[in-house]
Write an enzyme that holds these catalytic residues in place. Structure first.
Site, PDB file in Angstrom:
ATOM      1  N   GLU A 152      18.111 -17.044  13.281  1.00  0.00           N
ATOM      2  CA  GLU A 152      17.581 -17.259  14.489  1.00  0.00           C
ATOM      3  C   GLU A 152      15.769 -17.127  14.495  1.00  0.00           C
ATOM      4  OE1 GLU A 152      20.797 -15.976  14.431  1.00  0.00           O
ATOM      5  OE2 GLU A 152      22.064 -17.359  15.126  1.00  0.00           O
ATOM      6  N   ASP A 194      36.151 -18.856  23.723  1.00  0.00           N
ATOM      7  CA  ASP A 194      35.830 -18.247  22.653  1.00  0.00           C
ATOM      8  C   ASP A 194      35.195 -16.441  22.365  1.00  0.00           C
ATOM      9  OD1 ASP A 194      36.317 -20.097  21.272  1.00  0.00           O
ATOM     10  OD2 ASP A 194      34.539 -20.771  20.808  1.00  0.00           O
ATOM     11  N   ASN A 254       0.814  -0.953   0.199  1.00  0.00           N
ATOM     12  CA  ASN A 254      -0.004   0.096  -0.048  1.00  0.00           C
ATOM     13  C   ASN A 254       0.574   1.087   0.095  1.00  0.00           C
ATOM     14  OD1 ASN A 254       0.690   0.607   2.602  1.00  0.00           O
ATOM     15  ND2 ASN A 254      -1.049  -0.832   3.560  1.00  0.00           N
TER      16      ASN A 254
END
Lengths: 480, 480
Positions: free
Chosen positions: A228, A285, A46
């Site tokens: 995810e 990490d 729209n």
């Protein structure tokens, strides 16, 4: 049959402004890969967003090129022509691609003072305006409105029986098993007994151990790739079909899907999440991979259950509990191997807590969970040699919290509690205990990760952030 | 000049697996719309994810079609041919589109036992394997490696001076102004004084009132459309150039960007967020639009500052505080109009709290913020007529919390505190107060939203979820 067939023949309505949202393209990509030729998306083009025109206005070709690049068949129509809408809907299922219908429309169509005009988003009409609008709409109402839209084809009835019993668990006390691996073992063990289970992962299945399930039950496993938001969306879809979806990835990556998880909570969807690699105990990490906010996030989801096993037996039993519970549930698992401390007969009801150590004359109650439970046990041994007794509680159920167990224990230690958690100090175990128990006069001292972790060995990081056994000993000595 | 020129000439490295992530396409879309022809993305198409091959393997054409549909120029190259890499990089800036270089590569290239093989993601080599790998790589090392890559063109030096003073604020006591509107007023007021400010919004600027800034400073405003992950990413980019980005949308929609916010925190980025329409006090729009988890989310971000003004003066002053503070900061604003209760001279330092009412003999300390501050004041009037005095604290700084002010007040009311917040019971104001103060023996009773809100009038919802003045009166009477 593939679990995806349970999801087929579904219509999705999308706004054009909404197509700026990345989750739309996560979903579009997977639908293209899975060749969901019974999926129909209708984009209401729209051209008007909430606050200004969309970037692409009525340029349907832009949407067409995008959806085609993502593996979809496209149809461009006049969205106000109901005959045309019905015609393209009847052509669902042609070919191997999902179908997107790009419907050119005008916002407020048929009302002269609103149609295609900015400034009307979410704005109610005044009485006068409403009367004018209705008067303008009446003569133009098309006979096609109200025409029956064909029902989607009947789906096969899935086997949605919860199992009467679960197969036995096999660990010996002292076995070294990471709770993330026990999660994978649980999926594998329960897959035959509970046909409702479907598993999903975001390209981490070799780290979350959901690959154990994926290998044995490939038809009930969905690789969602690194997307995810869509993974949680797909899980919510499975739950609406009576399945019990269990979606896993690193806990930190679930933050990507917070809005989808939040809306699953609002929708009272039966979605199960498992987040691995939590806290500084993942080690080298570094912080971008450490789930240190997940308890805060998952506790804040309305109606959620948040579970945090310390050993493999607890992890397996808590997966069973998640299957039996209806609603958004989260299992927090750890990277390091930890020794099995519970016999396989132990029960872990949602909302419970375990008294792991307790003796008359204990000075302090330590509330721990996951890897910090082992630090608490080590601390208790050191403190015992110093002549200081401590009670230890395993708060495996973070929400609902095992408040009664903790309160009773705390009252026996002069209302002094130390919480210790591998999570930031905000919104996790310590806040849960303090928030639920401080009204009764219990003093809660929080040990938690404060400050930004860097890469390091797990034991170095536990020490640096003062959530290891030595830190617990120091804290207890400062209080006892 | 447009603020976007400060961001130009930047290289982005993307993994092929990562391209499943919706945030990549949010960013790609905006870069195409903005015609960032100095932006270069290099996609390392090595066909291997962490746990299995990517969906599209070495099919570069799929990536090509997608980026082209999102408005990018594409080049396909052999990613191991350094000459070819340099050649395409030299062609940056041609035309009006951003450039994506699709580099076909092999993971572990040149090492016979690793190249193009699964199972090596994030896996360290043994000593022997490393020796073999180095031996295999040595003879094949190309002379092109080490060739200088041309530096990006010099960017103009932006005006990054923090202002010495801020223009005055104009409100009268009793003026009815929503804090979201005061946020917009603050942006407008401060835009000239602080040239570092750039504002961003996700197609809600007419609701968050960032449109006030957008209209006056269009060159420093970015409409990010409905793509919150990318909005926070763009804000982080601006912060690396010394700008002070302020990104606004509904608080609930910021959950979409939790990972990006979390990583901004880890990166100690100077990103400011403003979330409007919080809590059940938004009323009829229902729970999907209510920010009821935002305090939990934002408190859990490492190093974050979380601010929550109750009136327009506090909102304006807290925007100033955000500008002066370096780091991730969050301003929580409300939908309803609330009366101005603070004089314009009032100061609102980060980490402070305001004693709004206090008298000798007060029985309970009520800690409130935002809309609940007004409920607390109403409750205090009712309680006063009943002969019960209460202290009221405005906890406008949720993180860091004004703990000293609250503790001192609480100690004067027999250590009894009632918190009241328009947020879920988990991770918000009540948990913050309990988590920080219960160790000192302060008893914290939490009033918060428990259960799933539906649509309703604000005052109906405040009553239903027992965070209105009557609920406060009942709670205090149960304690006093």
């Amino acid at each position: 049959m593939s679990a995806w067939e349970w999801l087929s023949a579904r219509d999705v309505l999308l706004g054009d402004g909404e197509c700026a949202e990345g989750s739309v393209w996560e979903a579009a990509s997977l639908a293209g890969i899975k060749q969901l030729n019974n999926l129909v998306a209708i984009v209401d083009v729209n051209r008007l967003g909430q606050s200004e025109p969309t970037a692409f206005g009525h340029d349907l070709d832009t949407y067409k090129r995008r959806f085609e690049a993502f593996g979809w068949r496209t149809e461009e129509i006049d969205g106000h022509d109901i005959e045309e809408v019905l015609e393209v809907l009847a052509a669902v299922g042609l070919g191997s691609q999902p179908l997107v219908i790009l419907a050119k429309t005008y916002k407020g169509a048929g009302i002269s003072f609103i149609q295609d005009k900015e400034g009307w988003h979410g704005k109610p009409l005044s009485k006068d305006e409403a009367a004018r609008a209705i008067a303008e709409l009446q003569p133009g109402a098309k006979s096609g409105i109200g025409a029956p839209i064909p029902a989607p084809s009947q789906l096969p009835a899935p086997d949605n029986q919860a199992p009467a019993a679960f197969p036995p668990i096999n660990y010996k006390l002292g076995d070294a098993v990471a709770t993330r691996e026990a999660f994978g073992n649980a999926l594998l063990r329960l897959g035959d007994a509970d046909k409702r289970i479907v598993a999903l992962d975001g390209d981490t299945k070799n780290s979350t151990y959901s690959e154990k399930f994926a290998k044995k039950f490939p038809e009930r496993f969905t690789e969602c790739f690194i997307a995810e938001q869509n993974m949680v969306g797909v899980a919510t879809g499975f739950s609406t079909r009576g399945k019990v979806p269990i979606a896993s990835t690193f806990a930190c990556f679930l933050t990507r899907a917070f809005d989808q998880i939040r809306v699953a909570g609002i929708s009272t969807a039966n979605v199960k999440l498992a987040g691995s690699h939590v806290g500084v105990s993942i080690g080298e990490d570094g912080p971008s991979q450490m789930g240190l906010e997940d308890l805060a996030m998952m506790r804040s989801v309305v109606g959620s259950v948040v579970l945090y096993p310390a050993d493999a037996v607890a992890a397996e039993k808590l997966v069973e509990q998640m299957l039996l519970h209806k609603g958004v549930s989260y299992l927090r698992t750890s990277r390091p191997k930890t020794p099995v401390i519970y016999p396989v007969s132990e029960q872990f009801p949602i909302g419970g807590a375990k008294v792991v150590r307790q003796a008359a004359g204990d000075k302090v109650t330590i509330v721990a969970a996951g890897v910090t439970l082992y630090e608490a046990i080590k601390a208790a041994d050191i403190l015992k040699n110093q002549g200081v007794g401590v009670t230890i509680i395993d708060a495996y159920s973070i929400k609902p919290l095992g408040s009664d167990v903790i309160r009773t224990a705390a009252q026996a230690t002069n209302n002094v509690v130390v919480t210790v958690e591998d999570h930031y100090a905000e919104g996790g175990l310590g806040d849960a205990v303090a928030g639920e128990l401080s009204a009764t006069g219990i003093k809660v001292h929080k040990l938690a990760v404060r400050g930004l972790p860097r890469s390091g060995k797990p034991e170095e990081l536990l020490a640096k952030f003062e959530i290891d056994s030595d830190a617990i000993v120091r804290k207890v000595n400062s209080l006892a």
